[in-house]
Design a protein around this motif. Structure first.
Motif, PDB file in Angstrom:
ATOM      1  N   ILE A 364       0.833  -1.197   0.000  1.00  0.00           N
ATOM      2  CA  ILE A 364       0.000   0.000   0.000  1.00  0.00           C
ATOM      3  C   ILE A 364       0.875   1.257   0.000  1.00  0.00           C
ATOM      4  CG2 ILE A 364      -1.600   1.362   1.413  1.00  0.00           C
ATOM      5  CD1 ILE A 364      -2.917  -1.245   2.261  1.00  0.00           C
ATOM      6  N   ILE A 365       1.866   1.285   0.866  1.00  0.00           N
ATOM      7  CA  ILE A 365       2.728   2.472   0.992  1.00  0.00           C
ATOM      8  C   ILE A 365       3.513   2.723  -0.303  1.00  0.00           C
ATOM      9  CG2 ILE A 365       4.746   3.401   2.189  1.00  0.00           C
ATOM     10  CD1 ILE A 365       3.702   1.975   4.727  1.00  0.00           C
ATOM     11  N   LEU A 366       4.229   1.706  -0.764  1.00  0.00           N
ATOM     12  CA  LEU A 366       5.067   1.882  -1.953  1.00  0.00           C
ATOM     13  C   LEU A 366       4.224   1.931  -3.230  1.00  0.00           C
ATOM     14  CD1 LEU A 366       8.017  -0.529  -1.057  1.00  0.00           C
ATOM     15  CD2 LEU A 366       7.918   1.956  -0.795  1.00  0.00           C
ATOM     16  N   GLY A 367       3.179   1.123  -3.278  1.00  0.00           N
ATOM     17  CA  GLY A 367       2.345   1.066  -4.467  1.00  0.00           C
ATOM     18  C   GLY A 367       1.590   2.357  -4.714  1.00  0.00           C
ATOM     19  N   MET A 368       0.965   2.900  -3.681  1.00  0.00           N
ATOM     20  CA  MET A 368       0.211   4.134  -3.856  1.00  0.00           C
ATOM     21  C   MET A 368       1.141   5.325  -4.079  1.00  0.00           C
ATOM     22  SD  MET A 368      -2.831   3.091  -3.944  1.00  0.00           S
ATOM     23  CE  MET A 368      -3.703   4.646  -3.978  1.00  0.00           C
ATOM     24  N   PHE A 369       2.346   5.286  -3.484  1.00  0.00           N
ATOM     25  CA  PHE A 369       3.348   6.312  -3.768  1.00  0.00           C
ATOM     26  C   PHE A 369       3.750   6.261  -5.247  1.00  0.00           C
ATOM     27  CE2 PHE A 369       7.776   7.737  -4.092  1.00  0.00           C
ATOM     28  CZ  PHE A 369       7.707   8.971  -3.450  1.00  0.00           C
ATOM     29  N   PHE A 370       3.944   5.040  -5.756  1.00  0.00           N
ATOM     30  CA  PHE A 370       4.295   4.864  -7.168  1.00  0.00           C
ATOM     31  C   PHE A 370       3.165   5.354  -8.072  1.00  0.00           C
ATOM     32  CE2 PHE A 370       3.740   2.108 -10.910  1.00  0.00           C
ATOM     33  CZ  PHE A 370       4.866   2.462 -11.627  1.00  0.00           C
ATOM     34  N   MET A 371       1.917   5.036  -7.720  1.00  0.00           N
ATOM     35  CA  MET A 371       0.792   5.477  -8.548  1.00  0.00           C
ATOM     36  C   MET A 371       0.726   7.007  -8.587  1.00  0.00           C
ATOM     37  SD  MET A 371      -0.157   2.526  -9.461  1.00  0.00           S
ATOM     38  CE  MET A 371      -1.476   2.949 -10.568  1.00  0.00           C
ATOM     39  N   GLY A 372       1.020   7.650  -7.468  1.00  0.00           N
ATOM     40  CA  GLY A 372       1.063   9.108  -7.439  1.00  0.00           C
ATOM     41  C   GLY A 372       2.105   9.655  -8.404  1.00  0.00           C
ATOM     42  N   MET A 373       3.299   9.072  -8.397  1.00  0.00           N
ATOM     43  CA  MET A 373       4.361   9.504  -9.317  1.00  0.00           C
ATOM     44  C   MET A 373       3.959   9.259 -10.772  1.00  0.00           C
ATOM     45  SD  MET A 373       7.849   8.204  -7.424  1.00  0.00           S
ATOM     46  CE  MET A 373       8.821   8.744  -8.816  1.00  0.00           C
ATOM     47  N   LEU A 374       3.351   8.097 -11.038  1.00  0.00           N
ATOM     48  CA  LEU A 374       2.932   7.761 -12.401  1.00  0.00           C
ATOM     49  C   LEU A 374       1.892   8.747 -12.926  1.00  0.00           C
ATOM     50  CD1 LEU A 374       2.929   5.796 -14.822  1.00  0.00           C
ATOM     51  CD2 LEU A 374       1.153   4.485 -13.613  1.00  0.00           C
ATOM     52  N   PHE A 375       0.918   9.069 -12.096  1.00  0.00           N
ATOM     53  CA  PHE A 375      -0.135   9.995 -12.532  1.00  0.00           C
ATOM     54  C   PHE A 375       0.419  11.405 -12.731  1.00  0.00           C
ATOM     55  CE2 PHE A 375      -3.543   7.255 -10.227  1.00  0.00           C
ATOM     56  CZ  PHE A 375      -3.337   6.249 -11.162  1.00  0.00           C
ATOM     57  N   ARG A 376       1.387  11.799 -11.911  1.00  0.00           N
ATOM     58  CA  ARG A 376       2.036  13.096 -12.098  1.00  0.00           C
ATOM     59  C   ARG A 376       2.754  13.116 -13.453  1.00  0.00           C
ATOM     60  NH1 ARG A 376       1.930  18.258 -11.221  1.00  0.00           N
ATOM     61  NH2 ARG A 376       1.397  17.860  -9.056  1.00  0.00           N
ATOM     62  N   LEU A 377       3.432  12.014 -13.792  1.00  0.00           N
ATOM     63  CA  LEU A 377       4.124  11.924 -15.078  1.00  0.00           C
ATOM     64  C   LEU A 377       3.133  12.021 -16.239  1.00  0.00           C
ATOM     65  CD1 LEU A 377       6.730  11.360 -16.708  1.00  0.00           C
ATOM     66  CD2 LEU A 377       6.225   8.905 -16.465  1.00  0.00           C
ATOM     67  N   ILE A 378       2.007  11.340 -16.123  1.00  0.00           N
ATOM     68  CA  ILE A 378       0.983  11.376 -17.177  1.00  0.00           C
ATOM     69  C   ILE A 378       0.464  12.794 -17.368  1.00  0.00           C
ATOM     70  CG2 ILE A 378      -1.378  10.655 -17.740  1.00  0.00           C
ATOM     71  CD1 ILE A 378      -0.683   7.933 -16.449  1.00  0.00           C
ATOM     72  N   TYR A 379       0.159  13.477 -16.264  1.00  0.00           N
ATOM     73  CA  TYR A 379      -0.383  14.836 -16.353  1.00  0.00           C
ATOM     74  C   TYR A 379       0.650  15.799 -16.929  1.00  0.00           C
ATOM     75  CZ  TYR A 379      -2.530  19.246 -15.017  1.00  0.00           C
ATOM     76  OH  TYR A 379      -3.069  20.513 -15.046  1.00  0.00           O
ATOM     77  N   GLU A 380       1.883  15.697 -16.474  1.00  0.00           N
ATOM     78  CA  GLU A 380       2.939  16.578 -16.975  1.00  0.00           C
ATOM     79  C   GLU A 380       3.178  16.344 -18.461  1.00  0.00           C
ATOM     80  OE1 GLU A 380       4.516  18.884 -15.355  1.00  0.00           O
ATOM     81  OE2 GLU A 380       4.109  18.483 -13.243  1.00  0.00           O
ATOM     82  N   CYS A 381       3.216  15.073 -18.853  1.00  0.00           N
ATOM     83  CA  CYS A 381       3.544  14.721 -20.232  1.00  0.00           C
ATOM     84  C   CYS A 381       2.444  15.141 -21.204  1.00  0.00           C
ATOM     85  CB  CYS A 381       3.782  13.209 -20.317  1.00  0.00           C
ATOM     86  SG  CYS A 381       4.172  12.624 -21.972  1.00  0.00           S
ATOM     87  N   LEU A 382       1.188  14.910 -20.842  1.00  0.00           N
ATOM     88  CA  LEU A 382       0.081  15.122 -21.778  1.00  0.00           C
ATOM     89  C   LEU A 382      -0.527  16.518 -21.704  1.00  0.00           C
ATOM     90  CD1 LEU A 382      -1.756  11.698 -21.385  1.00  0.00           C
ATOM     91  CD2 LEU A 382      -0.171  12.383 -23.189  1.00  0.00           C
ATOM     92  N   ILE A 383      -0.428  17.169 -20.563  1.00  0.00           N
ATOM     93  CA  ILE A 383      -1.082  18.476 -20.400  1.00  0.00           C
ATOM     94  C   ILE A 383      -0.073  19.601 -20.192  1.00  0.00           C
ATOM     95  CG2 ILE A 383      -2.707  19.825 -19.030  1.00  0.00           C
ATOM     96  CD1 ILE A 383      -4.046  17.662 -20.702  1.00  0.00           C
ATOM     97  N   LYS A 384       0.743  19.506 -19.180  1.00  0.00           N
ATOM     98  CA  LYS A 384       1.635  20.622 -18.827  1.00  0.00           C
ATOM     99  C   LYS A 384       2.678  20.883 -19.909  1.00  0.00           C
ATOM    100  CE  LYS A 384       1.914  22.363 -15.099  1.00  0.00           C
ATOM    101  NZ  LYS A 384       1.392  23.632 -14.536  1.00  0.00           N
ATOM    102  N   LYS A 385       3.382  19.836 -20.341  1.00  0.00           N
ATOM    103  CA  LYS A 385       4.475  20.019 -21.301  1.00  0.00           C
ATOM    104  C   LYS A 385       3.991  20.230 -22.726  1.00  0.00           C
ATOM    105  CE  LYS A 385       8.035  20.147 -20.161  1.00  0.00           C
ATOM    106  NZ  LYS A 385       8.801  21.267 -19.562  1.00  0.00           N
ATOM    107  N   THR A 386       2.726  19.970 -22.996  1.00  0.00           N
ATOM    108  CA  THR A 386       2.175  20.216 -24.334  1.00  0.00           C
ATOM    109  C   THR A 386       1.343  21.494 -24.374  1.00  0.00           C
ATOM    110  OG1 THR A 386       0.098  19.021 -23.963  1.00  0.00           O
ATOM    111  CG2 THR A 386       1.998  17.723 -24.702  1.00  0.00           C
TER     112      THR A 386
END
Length: 442
Positions: A364-386
């Motif tokens: 739970i601790i590592l998995g949900m932390f990883f999901m947070g990082m993954l979703f941040r990457l998705i948002y940055e890649c598809l919305i912020k950086k474009t």
């Protein structure tokens, strides 16, 4: 006064469709709203709001809070600007669309998507009430789940073109307005008889996400739509699947002597409220599922269910004839007692339940932390950086739907499906953009 202004600014600038914000809010609703409401009801003795038969597993409740906290840390405290920028630039996601080509690509996606819909209807794979579907037994059936997104791609292209031309005061927006709303209405008409609340809601969500990034959408509009979904679509889906509950709620009388419901009108108002409440919470309260997972205390899987991600990415079933079925929802539902033995349905273990079943609290601790990082990457890649390019928003809106919907399911099939959909969307993206258009990214 400065604090009030700061708070007002934060609220007004809050982007509900940013994936981290959306996930956090939906997580609170899915996993924490019911137990917190019952705990408060017990403490202050609200009439009709107390734990009663709702058994709160406080250890599991603590795990849910841990999962939420580490997701927040992973999403809001980890920066992915550099990686997101390189991915966005490599895939040319910032490139502009060639609107001379959009009518042809829209038409192709629309016709192909319509063909898939017709095939599902006549193949017996349209709704839950269709039994013994020959299409579901076909080795090609898994491909339909991917190709079914073409109809939503057509919807996205139509609304994007409509909003773009409207924003630029181009007269072509009148035509695209008719095309967009016609496609939208067709999606709703297709969804209604299926009794599937998810596909009823999806066209509405696509509209809101696209409008929020291309034009603007107000909190008032989002609130009105949310209320409409709660008081119309959720009860409608419930009644559609179980028509007998209409008479049950019409004839239901209050068991609370402090509430006068003898008058027919008042009783119907209260019963309508109960129908809406039960339709929403019985469908969306996933804390019961996670509590049951913790109570079962089964041996940890140590990544077994997560490794199914790679099996799902393997060749389709018409090539790999013995490809394992990786859902497992029915087996878990019956094993946990959440489904009766004679019920042919599935129960997802939820995103946090999957991490717990594999690695316990550490998962739970590592998995949900990883999901947070993954979703941040998705948002940055598809919305912020474009800068919210049309292709970025197209891909992001479909990712958003799958991520939010996938919170109730196993992790492997959801995210393997996202990889497949991403490949499909990249192909559409390269057809849509202008040739030789290599935009420089900041």
């Amino acid at each position: 006064m400065k604090t009030a202004d700061w708070l007002k600014n934060k609220i007004s600038s809050f982007n509900i469709f940013e994936i981290g914000n959306s996930f956090a809010l939906y997580y609170l609703f899915l996993f924490l709203s019911a137990p917190i409401t019952m705990i408060i009801g017990d403490l202050i003795r609200w009439p009709g709001i107390a734990s009663g038969e709702y058994n709160i597993n406080y250890l599991a409740f603590f795990y849910l809070i841990c999962g939420f906290a580490f997701f927040i840390i992973g999403y809001y405290c980890c920066q992915t600007f550099s990686v997101a920028g390189r991915i966005s630039k490599f895939l040319r996601l910032k490139s502009e669309w060639d609107f001379k080509k959009t009518p042809w690509i829209f038409a192709a996606a629309f016709i192909f998507g319509l063909g898939i819909k017709i095939l599902k209807i006549f193949g017996g794979a349209y709704a839950y009430w269709q039994q013994n579907s020959w299409l579901e037994k076909s080795s090609f059936f898994s491909l339909l789940g991917i190709f079914d997104w073409f109809s939503y791609v057509a919807l996205i292209i139509a609304f994007t073109s409509y909003f773009y031309f409207k924003k630029n005061n181009d007269a072509r927006y009148y035509l695209w307005q008719k095309i967009a709303w016609g496609t939208f209405i067709l999606e709703i008409i297709y969804a209604l008889p299926s009794c599937n609340r998810t596909i009823m809601i999806m066209p509405i969500v696509f509209y809101l996400i696209l409008k929020s990034y291309i034009l603007n959408v107000s909190w008032k509009q989002v609130f009105i739509v949310a209320i409409g979904i709660i008081i119309i679509i959720f009860p409608l889906g419930n009644i559609c699947r179980n028509p007998a509950i209409v008479n049950l709620y019409l004839n239901k009388k209050s068991i609370n002597e402090n509430i006068a419901t003898n008058h027919k009108t008042m009783r119907n108002i209260k019963n309508s409220r109960d129908l809406i409440s039960n339709s929403v919470f019985s469908r969306l309260d996933q804390s019961v599922v996670f509590f049951r997972i913790v109570e079962m205390n089964e041996p940890l899987l140590y990544g077994k269910s997560l490794l199914n991600f790679f099996i799902s990415l393997g060749p389709p079933r018409f090539i790999w004839h013995n490809k394992p079925v990786i859902s497992g929802g029915g087996d878990f539902g019956h094993r946990s007692g959440l489904l009766a033995p004679d019920v042919k349905s599935t129960v997802g273990v939820t995103i946090i339940g999957d991490w717990y079943m594999n690695f316990g609290l550490a998962g739970i601790i590592l998995g949900m932390f990883f999901m947070g990082m993954l979703f941040r990457l998705i948002y940055e890649c598809l919305i912020k950086k474009t800068n919210a390019s049309f292709s970025g928003v197209m891909i992001y809106s479909i990712f958003w739907i799958n991520i939010i919907k996938g919170m109730e399911d196993w992790i492997a099939p959801v995210y393997a499906g996202l990889v497949k959909i991403f490949i499909l969307l990249l192909i559409v993206h390269y057809f849509l953009i202008r040739r030789g258009n290599y935009d420089k990214e900041n």
